[in-house]
Write an enzyme that holds these catalytic residues in place. Structure first.
Site, mmCIF file in Angstrom:
data_model
loop_
_atom_site.group_PDB
_atom_site.id
_atom_site.type_symbol
_atom_site.label_atom_id
_atom_site.label_comp_id
_atom_site.label_asym_id
_atom_site.label_seq_id
_atom_site.Cartn_x
_atom_site.Cartn_y
_atom_site.Cartn_z
ATOM 1 N N VAL A 127 -4.920 -2.773 -3.153
ATOM 2 C CA VAL A 127 -5.108 -3.113 -1.742
ATOM 3 C C VAL A 127 -4.654 -1.853 -1.007
ATOM 4 O O VAL A 127 -3.464 -1.594 -0.886
ATOM 5 C CB VAL A 127 -4.289 -4.348 -1.316
ATOM 6 C CG1 VAL A 127 -4.388 -4.557 0.191
ATOM 7 C CG2 VAL A 127 -4.755 -5.591 -2.063
ATOM 8 N N PRO A 128 -5.592 -1.025 -0.564
ATOM 9 C CA PRO A 128 -5.275 0.342 -0.118
ATOM 10 C C PRO A 128 -4.647 0.417 1.277
ATOM 11 O O PRO A 128 -5.267 0.891 2.233
ATOM 12 C CB PRO A 128 -6.628 1.030 -0.167
ATOM 13 C CG PRO A 128 -7.600 -0.065 0.143
ATOM 14 C CD PRO A 128 -7.020 -1.295 -0.505
ATOM 15 N N CYS A 129 -3.406 -0.018 1.396
ATOM 16 C CA CYS A 129 -2.722 0.030 2.685
ATOM 17 C C CYS A 129 -2.587 1.470 3.189
ATOM 18 O O CYS A 129 -2.473 1.693 4.390
ATOM 19 C CB CYS A 129 -1.361 -0.656 2.593
ATOM 20 S SG CYS A 129 -0.331 -0.137 1.217
ATOM 21 N N HIS A 130 -2.654 2.442 2.281
ATOM 22 C CA HIS A 130 -2.569 3.843 2.701
ATOM 23 C C HIS A 130 -3.777 4.265 3.522
ATOM 24 O O HIS A 130 -3.726 5.253 4.237
ATOM 25 C CB HIS A 130 -2.392 4.768 1.483
ATOM 26 C CG HIS A 130 -3.541 4.771 0.532
ATOM 27 N ND1 HIS A 130 -3.755 3.749 -0.387
ATOM 28 C CD2 HIS A 130 -4.547 5.659 0.357
ATOM 29 C CE1 HIS A 130 -4.844 4.019 -1.094
ATOM 30 N NE2 HIS A 130 -5.350 5.165 -0.651
#
Length: 193
Positions: free
Chosen positions: A138-141
């Protein structure tokens, strides 16, 4: 009854990651860290009832894909199965939207809030991403504050880790033209003398 969890650690181009899983999918991931022992201590505290085990084939495949992504190979990891049993419903909705952000692309907290139906939820979106148990998958970056500002990033290394991962993905973090955007696509033809 709680599901049995296992975990393992793996090297990437930018540090060691941890991954935890149940029979239902990946239950958690850690962002890369340089100090593996510190990561091991934190991961054991995060999953006190889990056992360190060799990953089964589907987890090994997820690990290989994370390693490739952190070397710069584009993969949205969107089909990797997650065990979201402990994730609040609002956070699941945020994570579903974040998982659709392609490598090299970014969105803002406000854009995700608007997609959820209320632009005033930007702070809650940020809080959900701050609690993301599946970073990288889950690419929160890939989620920034307005105007290309970083927003928070609670990972070890903080905002530097966020920008390092975005740089690996060749993501644009603002609207300013890059050096290469300023160059013409091809040199003008030379005239014979």
């Amino acid at each position: 009854m709680t599901k049995p969890l296992s975990y393992s650690f793996f090297a990437t181009a930018i540090g060691t990651c941890g991954i935890a899983w149940s029979a239902d999918g990946i239950a958690g991931v850690s962002l890369p860290e340089v100090e593996e022992q510190r990561l091991r201590s934190r991961f054991a505290a995060r999953y006190p009832n889990a056992a360190e085990n060799p990953p089964p084939p589907e987890i090994s495949e997820a690990i290989a894909r994370i390693q490739a992504l952190l070397k710069g190979e584009p993969d949205d990891l969107g089909d990797i199965v997650l065990d979201e049993a402990q994730v609040p419903q609002f956070n699941k909705r945020v994570y579903d939207i974040a998982r659709r952000i392609s490598p090299g692309a970014t969105r803002t907290y406000g854009e995700i809030a608007k997609e959820l139906g209320d632009p005033l939820l930007a702070r809650e979106v940020g809080q959900a991403l701050g609690r993301n148990p599946f970073p990288i998958i889950v690419p929160c970056h890939r989620v920034l504050a307005a105007n290309g500002k970083t927003g928070g990033f609670s990972a070890t290394g903080g905002v530097q880790t966020k920008f390092r991962m975005l740089a690996i993905e060749r993501a644009r973090t603002d609207n300013a033209p890059s050096l290469f955007d300023e160059l013409p696509l091809a040199a003008p033809p030379r005239r014979p003398h």
